[in-house]
Design a protein around this motif. Structure first.
Motif, PDB file in Angstrom:
ATOM      1  N   GLU A 193      13.828  -4.508   5.471  1.00  0.00           N
ATOM      2  CA  GLU A 193      13.407  -5.807   5.996  1.00  0.00           C
ATOM      3  C   GLU A 193      12.403  -5.636   7.130  1.00  0.00           C
ATOM      4  OE1 GLU A 193      13.916  -8.979   5.031  1.00  0.00           O
ATOM      5  OE2 GLU A 193      14.733  -8.003   3.258  1.00  0.00           O
ATOM      6  N   LEU A 196       9.067  -4.653   5.593  1.00  0.00           N
ATOM      7  CA  LEU A 196       8.406  -5.812   4.978  1.00  0.00           C
ATOM      8  C   LEU A 196       7.836  -6.745   6.041  1.00  0.00           C
ATOM      9  CD1 LEU A 196      10.911  -6.544   2.088  1.00  0.00           C
ATOM     10  CD2 LEU A 196       8.515  -5.873   1.825  1.00  0.00           C
ATOM     11  N   TYR A 199       4.640  -5.317   7.064  1.00  0.00           N
ATOM     12  CA  TYR A 199       3.645  -5.543   6.010  1.00  0.00           C
ATOM     13  C   TYR A 199       3.123  -6.978   6.072  1.00  0.00           C
ATOM     14  CZ  TYR A 199       1.233  -5.538   1.597  1.00  0.00           C
ATOM     15  OH  TYR A 199       0.242  -5.631   0.643  1.00  0.00           O
ATOM     16  N   ASP A 200       4.026  -7.926   6.233  1.00  0.00           N
ATOM     17  CA  ASP A 200       3.610  -9.333   6.281  1.00  0.00           C
ATOM     18  C   ASP A 200       2.640  -9.592   7.423  1.00  0.00           C
ATOM     19  OD1 ASP A 200       5.151  -9.900   4.086  1.00  0.00           O
ATOM     20  OD2 ASP A 200       6.829 -10.737   5.221  1.00  0.00           O
ATOM     21  N   PHE A 317       4.511  -1.925  -1.428  1.00  0.00           N
ATOM     22  CA  PHE A 317       5.132  -2.989  -0.643  1.00  0.00           C
ATOM     23  C   PHE A 317       4.619  -4.361  -1.059  1.00  0.00           C
ATOM     24  CE2 PHE A 317       7.076   0.185   1.900  1.00  0.00           C
ATOM     25  CZ  PHE A 317       8.142  -0.455   2.515  1.00  0.00           C
ATOM     26  N   ALA A 318       3.390  -4.427  -1.473  1.00  0.00           N
ATOM     27  CA  ALA A 318       2.876  -5.690  -2.012  1.00  0.00           C
ATOM     28  C   ALA A 318       3.657  -6.094  -3.261  1.00  0.00           C
ATOM     29  CB  ALA A 318       1.390  -5.562  -2.329  1.00  0.00           C
ATOM     30  N   ARG A 321       7.061  -7.432  -2.240  1.00  0.00           N
ATOM     31  CA  ARG A 321       6.929  -8.791  -1.731  1.00  0.00           C
ATOM     32  C   ARG A 321       6.679  -9.793  -2.863  1.00  0.00           C
ATOM     33  NH1 ARG A 321       9.477 -10.599   1.686  1.00  0.00           N
ATOM     34  NH2 ARG A 321       8.699  -9.591   3.560  1.00  0.00           N
ATOM     35  N   GLN A 323       8.141  -9.821  -5.777  1.00  0.00           N
ATOM     36  CA  GLN A 323       9.246  -9.882  -6.738  1.00  0.00           C
ATOM     37  C   GLN A 323       9.579 -11.295  -7.203  1.00  0.00           C
ATOM     38  OE1 GLN A 323      12.673  -7.218  -6.424  1.00  0.00           O
ATOM     39  NE2 GLN A 323      14.043  -8.971  -6.660  1.00  0.00           N
TER      40      GLN A 323
END
Length: 410
Positions: A193, A196, A199-200, A317-318, A321, A323
């Motif tokens: 988490e 992510l 990443y966001d 990771f994209a 995200r 999914q």
């Protein structure tokens, strides 16, 4: 412990509960149309695959759960798979879980008398070689994918009935290992988490780049069917059940004949796996981060990002995200739901601009390396638990000796 007496499992049932043994509802009573984003979780076979209650749940409303009260399960209930992957068993956790669940039509639950039987002990018993063998002996001769007369079969199983003190000792030893594994699972979830979230933030800038999956990959293909082998040099064969919560779990994986595996299909670090079949399971995404030789089965899609076109770690990771959007690509009927490679190739990803990628990659690598260490430790602890289990259940190892082994390991 070797002189434990054996009794019929039903003799240990909760005395005040007339439905101490119950099966899940007929499939028509709960369908895909009843699923909601949050609510009462449904226990399916996929949630029992690792011998503990985990994985991604689907949910129904509280009102729908009230319509199938006999299929409601609560902390301390023992749940069995009676159709499909026979031999799976788990106990509903007493902590860090939901207040109630509902079992699907392929599951069966038992509720034991807490004064005479620890459900955790019988969970471990049925996971032992002897306990699992007793479950498999009731496989139906017709088709071989279900139990013959499931309720009667489970009720009449012979099980050991040691004194409560000895049940508690076994549970304390094996439970200490499972508690550490569970703690690692929570750490894995927290690090993912956090990764992510990093990443966001990196793709919030106006210079973030949108690309189609197929435009930045060197391979995107479906796995193939392989013959199984018990040979230790077989290649790890992954199926849908191995893709869980964004990671690949190999504990339940089988092995494929090495000579039949196409070398081009062996996974490489940073490959992404996507489950491609089945209502409720299609669209799960996981990154492959191990160095072991493994190959995906026929219900998995492999996405391999080309490093000369994009950063494979960031692109992975994209995909994680994305999914929910991948899950929405499902086509077909509830019984025949699939995902096309062409649709996945057309999926649009949001990637960080070149200027942000080096710093982001360093952060993601540090977090993922920490998670990989925890996952490897859990695998080692699971191996220790599984080696102690048959010795404790057969009396070859005393609880006090097992305690010393566990203390050294944890």
């Amino acid at each position: 412990m070797a002189d434990w007496k054996f009794v019929e499992y039903q003799s240990l049932a909760a005395p005040e509960d007339r439905s101490a043994f119950a099966m899940g509802p007929f499939g028509s009573r709960i369908t895909k149309e009843d699923y909601v984003r949050d609510g009462v979780p449904i226990i399916r076979g996929t949630n029992l695959a690792r011998g503990i209650l985990d994985g991604e749940f689907v949910y129904i409303t509280e009102e729908k759960a009230d319509e199938v009260l006999s299929a409601n399960v609560f902390p301390g209930d023992v749940v069995f798979t009676h159709r499909g992957a026979i031999g799976q068993v788990s106990v509903v956790p007493r902590r860090l879980g939901y207040s109630r669940y509902v079992i699907d039509s392929s599951q069966l639950r038992s509720r034991l008398d807490p004064a005479r039987a620890l459900p955790e002990f019988y969970h471990y018993w049925f996971r032992s070689e002897a306990g699992r063998r007793s479950l498999l002996t009731h496989t139906s001769a017709v088709g071989g994918s279900g139990m013959a007369a499931p309720l009667t079969s489970i009720r009449t199983l012979p099980v050991p009935h040691p004194p409560m003190a000895e049940q508690e000792g076994v549970v304390a030893v094996l439970g200490a290992l499972d508690d550490k594994i569970a703690a690692n699972s929570r750490i894995l979830a927290a690090t993912r988490e956090l990764a992510l979230a990093h990443y966001d933030r990196a793709v919030e800038s106006a210079d973030a780049v949108r690309v189609a999956v197929g435009s930045v990959t060197s391979a995107l293909h479906r796995g193939v069917t392989h013959r199984y082998t018990d040979a230790p040099d077989g290649v790890i064969l992954l199926d849908q059940e191995c893709v869980r919560e964004g990671r690949v779990i190999t504990e339940s994986a089988r092995r494929a004949l090495r000579e039949e595996v196409d070398a081009a299909r062996i996974l490489q670090r940073h490959d992404v796996l996507v489950t491609s079949y089945g209502a409720g399971t299609l669209g799960r995404v996981a990154r492959w981060t191990a160095d072991a030789n493994a190959v995906p089965g026929a219900r998995l899609l492999t996405v391999r990002f080309a490093p000369e076109l994009t950063d494979p770690l960031c692109a992975g990771f994209a995909m994680l995200r994305a999914q929910p959007r991948i899950e929405a690509m499902a086509e077909g009927t509830p019984r025949q739901t699939g995902l096309r490679e062409t649709h996945l190739a057309a999926l649009e990803l949001l990637l960080p601009a070149d200027a942000h990628r080096p710093a982001l990659r360093a952060t993601l690598e540090a977090l993922e390396n920490r998670a990989d260490h925890g996952q490897a430790e859990s695998a080692t602890l699971a191996e220790l638990r599984d080696s102690l289990l048959p010795q404790l259940m057969t009396g070859r190892l005393r609880v006090r000796d097992a305690e010393a082994v566990v203390e050294d390991a944890t």
